[in-house]
Scaffold this motif. Sequence first.
Motif, PDB file in Angstrom:
ATOM      1  N   ALA B  12      -4.383  16.171   6.454  1.00 23.61           N
ATOM      2  CA  ALA B  12      -4.671  15.208   7.523  1.00 23.61           C
ATOM      3  C   ALA B  12      -5.743  15.748   8.472  1.00 23.61           C
ATOM      4  CB  ALA B  12      -3.398  14.863   8.283  1.00 23.61           C
ATOM      5  N   MET B  13      -5.800  17.068   8.633  1.00 26.51           N
ATOM      6  CA  MET B  13      -6.866  17.671   9.452  1.00 26.51           C
ATOM      7  C   MET B  13      -8.248  17.360   8.867  1.00 26.51           C
ATOM      8  SD  MET B  13      -5.527  19.147  12.022  1.00 26.51           S
ATOM      9  CE  MET B  13      -4.247  20.236  12.645  1.00 26.51           C
ATOM     10  N   ASN B  14      -8.348  17.272   7.545  1.00 26.00           N
ATOM     11  CA  ASN B  14      -9.611  16.869   6.925  1.00 26.00           C
ATOM     12  C   ASN B  14     -10.017  15.482   7.411  1.00 26.00           C
ATOM     13  OD1 ASN B  14      -9.738  19.203   5.371  1.00 26.00           O
ATOM     14  ND2 ASN B  14      -8.907  18.235   3.536  1.00 26.00           N
ATOM     15  N   SER B  15      -9.030  14.604   7.538  1.00 27.05           N
ATOM     16  CA  SER B  15      -9.308  13.243   8.003  1.00 27.05           C
ATOM     17  C   SER B  15      -9.797  13.264   9.446  1.00 27.05           C
ATOM     18  CB  SER B  15      -8.049  12.373   7.906  1.00 27.05           C
ATOM     19  OG  SER B  15      -7.570  12.334   6.579  1.00 27.05           O
ATOM     20  N   VAL B  16      -9.211  14.149  10.247  1.00 28.46           N
ATOM     21  CA  VAL B  16      -9.651  14.296  11.640  1.00 28.46           C
ATOM     22  C   VAL B  16     -11.110  14.745  11.663  1.00 28.46           C
ATOM     23  CG1 VAL B  16      -9.310  15.574  13.800  1.00 28.46           C
ATOM     24  CG2 VAL B  16      -7.321  14.815  12.467  1.00 28.46           C
ATOM     25  N   THR B  17     -11.404  15.792  10.889  1.00 28.86           N
ATOM     26  CA  THR B  17     -12.763  16.340  10.836  1.00 28.86           C
ATOM     27  C   THR B  17     -13.766  15.300  10.335  1.00 28.86           C
ATOM     28  OG1 THR B  17     -11.748  18.455  10.293  1.00 28.86           O
ATOM     29  CG2 THR B  17     -14.134  18.292   9.997  1.00 28.86           C
ATOM     30  N   ALA B  18     -13.301  14.401   9.459  1.00 25.78           N
ATOM     31  CA  ALA B  18     -14.188  13.394   8.867  1.00 25.78           C
ATOM     32  C   ALA B  18     -14.501  12.248   9.833  1.00 25.78           C
ATOM     33  CB  ALA B  18     -13.573  12.847   7.577  1.00 25.78           C
ATOM     34  N   GLY B  19     -14.018  12.372  11.071  1.00 22.13           N
ATOM     35  CA  GLY B  19     -14.360  11.365  12.072  1.00 22.13           C
ATOM     36  C   GLY B  19     -13.591  10.064  11.932  1.00 22.13           C
ATOM     37  N   SER B  20     -12.399  10.127  11.369  1.00 24.72           N
ATOM     38  CA  SER B  20     -11.602   8.915  11.194  1.00 24.72           C
ATOM     39  C   SER B  20     -11.151   8.376  12.548  1.00 24.72           C
ATOM     40  CB  SER B  20     -10.350   9.217  10.366  1.00 24.72           C
ATOM     41  OG  SER B  20     -10.690   9.932   9.211  1.00 24.72           O
ATOM     42  N   THR B  21     -10.868   7.073  12.581  1.00 21.74           N
ATOM     43  CA  THR B  21     -10.228   6.519  13.766  1.00 21.74           C
ATOM     44  C   THR B  21      -8.791   6.111  13.457  1.00 21.74           C
ATOM     45  OG1 THR B  21     -11.083   4.311  13.260  1.00 21.74           O
ATOM     46  CG2 THR B  21     -12.372   5.668  14.771  1.00 21.74           C
ATOM     47  N   LEU B  22      -8.469   6.028  12.161  1.00 25.04           N
ATOM     48  CA  LEU B  22      -7.095   5.701  11.770  1.00 25.04           C
ATOM     49  C   LEU B  22      -6.709   6.510  10.541  1.00 25.04           C
ATOM     50  CD1 LEU B  22      -4.611   3.892  12.334  1.00 25.04           C
ATOM     51  CD2 LEU B  22      -5.569   2.250  10.710  1.00 25.04           C
ATOM     52  N   ILE B  23      -5.563   7.169  10.652  1.00 25.76           N
ATOM     53  CA  ILE B  23      -5.029   7.948   9.523  1.00 25.76           C
ATOM     54  C   ILE B  23      -3.657   7.385   9.172  1.00 25.76           C
ATOM     55  CG2 ILE B  23      -4.322  10.250   8.731  1.00 25.76           C
ATOM     56  CD1 ILE B  23      -6.126  11.428  10.942  1.00 25.76           C
ATOM     57  N   ASN B  24      -3.420   7.198   7.883  1.00 27.36           N
ATOM     58  CA  ASN B  24      -2.091   6.792   7.413  1.00 27.36           C
ATOM     59  C   ASN B  24      -1.489   7.931   6.605  1.00 27.36           C
ATOM     60  OD1 ASN B  24      -1.488   3.562   7.586  1.00 27.36           O
ATOM     61  ND2 ASN B  24      -3.674   4.027   7.572  1.00 27.36           N
ATOM     62  N   LEU B 136      -2.552   7.285  14.336  1.00 28.68           N
ATOM     63  CA  LEU B 136      -1.807   7.699  13.149  1.00 28.68           C
ATOM     64  C   LEU B 136      -0.670   6.719  12.881  1.00 28.68           C
ATOM     65  CD1 LEU B 136      -0.894   9.874  10.995  1.00 28.68           C
ATOM     66  CD2 LEU B 136       0.559  10.801  12.817  1.00 28.68           C
ATOM     67  N   ILE B 137      -0.570   6.305  11.624  1.00 27.36           N
ATOM     68  CA  ILE B 137       0.610   5.558  11.206  1.00 27.36           C
ATOM     69  C   ILE B 137       1.328   6.417  10.172  1.00 27.36           C
ATOM     70  CG2 ILE B 137       1.495   3.444  10.164  1.00 27.36           C
ATOM     71  CD1 ILE B 137      -1.100   2.071  10.993  1.00 27.36           C
ATOM     72  N   PHE B 138       2.551   6.787  10.483  1.00 29.97           N
ATOM     73  CA  PHE B 138       3.331   7.632   9.591  1.00 29.97           C
ATOM     74  C   PHE B 138       4.554   6.868   9.110  1.00 29.97           C
ATOM     75  CE2 PHE B 138       7.099  10.509   9.460  1.00 29.97           C
ATOM     76  CZ  PHE B 138       6.796  11.160   8.271  1.00 29.97           C
ATOM     77  N   THR B 139       4.786   6.862   7.799  1.00 35.44           N
ATOM     78  CA  THR B 139       6.006   6.253   7.273  1.00 35.44           C
ATOM     79  C   THR B 139       6.671   7.192   6.273  1.00 35.44           C
ATOM     80  OG1 THR B 139       4.972   5.141   5.378  1.00 35.44           O
ATOM     81  CG2 THR B 139       4.999   3.919   7.459  1.00 35.44           C
ATOM     82  N   HIS B 140       7.971   7.131   6.226  1.00 30.86           N
ATOM     83  CA  HIS B 140       8.748   7.907   5.239  1.00 30.86           C
ATOM     84  C   HIS B 140       9.889   7.027   4.760  1.00 30.86           C
ATOM     85  CE1 HIS B 140      10.711  12.058   4.153  1.00 30.86           C
ATOM     86  NE2 HIS B 140      10.741  11.202   3.166  1.00 30.86           N
ATOM     87  N   LYS B 141       9.806   6.652   3.486  1.00 29.60           N
ATOM     88  CA  LYS B 141      10.792   5.703   2.943  1.00 29.60           C
ATOM     89  C   LYS B 141      11.548   6.303   1.760  1.00 29.60           C
ATOM     90  CE  LYS B 141       8.903   1.273   4.286  1.00 29.60           C
ATOM     91  NZ  LYS B 141       7.548   1.546   4.847  1.00 29.60           N
ATOM     92  N   SER B 142      12.847   6.047   1.754  1.00 28.24           N
ATOM     93  CA  SER B 142      13.675   6.374   0.590  1.00 28.24           C
ATOM     94  C   SER B 142      14.877   5.435   0.640  1.00 28.24           C
ATOM     95  CB  SER B 142      14.141   7.830   0.644  1.00 28.24           C
ATOM     96  OG  SER B 142      15.149   7.968   1.630  1.00 28.24           O
TER      97      SER B 142
END
Lengths: 119, 184
Positions: B12-24, B136-142
Amino acid sequence: MKSLAELAAIRDKMKGKVSLREGTGETRIVVGMATCGIAAGAKPVLNAFVEEVAKAGLSDSVSVLQTGCIGICQYEPVVEVYKSDEEKVTYVHMTPEKALEVVEKHIKGGKPIAEYTMK
Amino acid sequence: MKELSLNILDIAMNSVTAGSTLINIDLTESHDILEIRISDNGCGMSREMVENVTSPFCTSRTTRKVGMGIPLFKMASEQTGGTFSIVSKSDREFPDSHGTVTSATFLKNHLDYTPLGDIIGSIVTLIQGMGENIDLIFTHKSDTLDVRLDTRQLRETLGGEIPLSTPDVLVWIKEFLKENYNIT
Ligand SMILES: Nc1ncnc2c1ncn2[C@@H]1O[C@H](COP(=O)(O)OP(=O)(O)O)[C@@H](O)[C@H]1O
Ligand SMILES: [Mg+2]
């Protein structure tokens, strides 16, 4: 259940008090959080700093920040402390326990712990 | 890495470095499989770049600094018999739909499966470090879990003035996630 109302209460409590936009504190504690740092245990070290600074009520003047690779992977976890009145201090092979001590002696007490810096 | 949650933080840090505005970050678990999917709307990578970053020892990379984050994640998956993929669209080629999806599956009963570990701590750490311009949108489903955290909703409640990285807010997020996981 943790409610958004509770979060709103935090907002109201903090309002006006928050001068702490990121990185504006007089003191900066910077933790290396690249792959090498994370693999070596930087996350618990970072969390220890965040918690101790908050507990000590220093959040207004001390910011805890994350950075990428500091370039000395074999010394990770690496933590840099910048204070306006002194030279940068680089701590190496950090642990959460050492982090508590750094907050106590260096951040609060003003005396860097030479033993934990790079030899 | 000792825990998959640390790989997740690192990717996810790669996504931060890549200048993202939204990470899932989406975790989906069945009885014996864990799927981890991290997607972002950052700058993306060219096809050649994607090939290079998944094979760190490939010769074309000798002049560049060798990143280990993606190879480590890939290895953690493949050593359990799982599969790994990165799909990326660079902002050059896809100015309106750029971004990266990194996903991997893990066979949980395999001897070489790395436990997920402290996922709550990793999510809180990511939020602490990602800054105020990323959501950030975080989900964990089971079968037994339905965890969801959306920082856009939190920011709306907090208003523009209070950063998510405020210690009190981070504590709230941690407790919120704990309750969602039924850890008390
Ligand atoms: N989500 C992403 N968006 C854009 N580029 C990425 C992304 N993930 C990885 N990359 C590219 O791949 C490279 C290698 O990533 P990684 O293996 O994690 O090593 P590192 O982050 O240490 O460079 C990164 O430096 C970056 O250029
Ligand atoms: Mg990386």
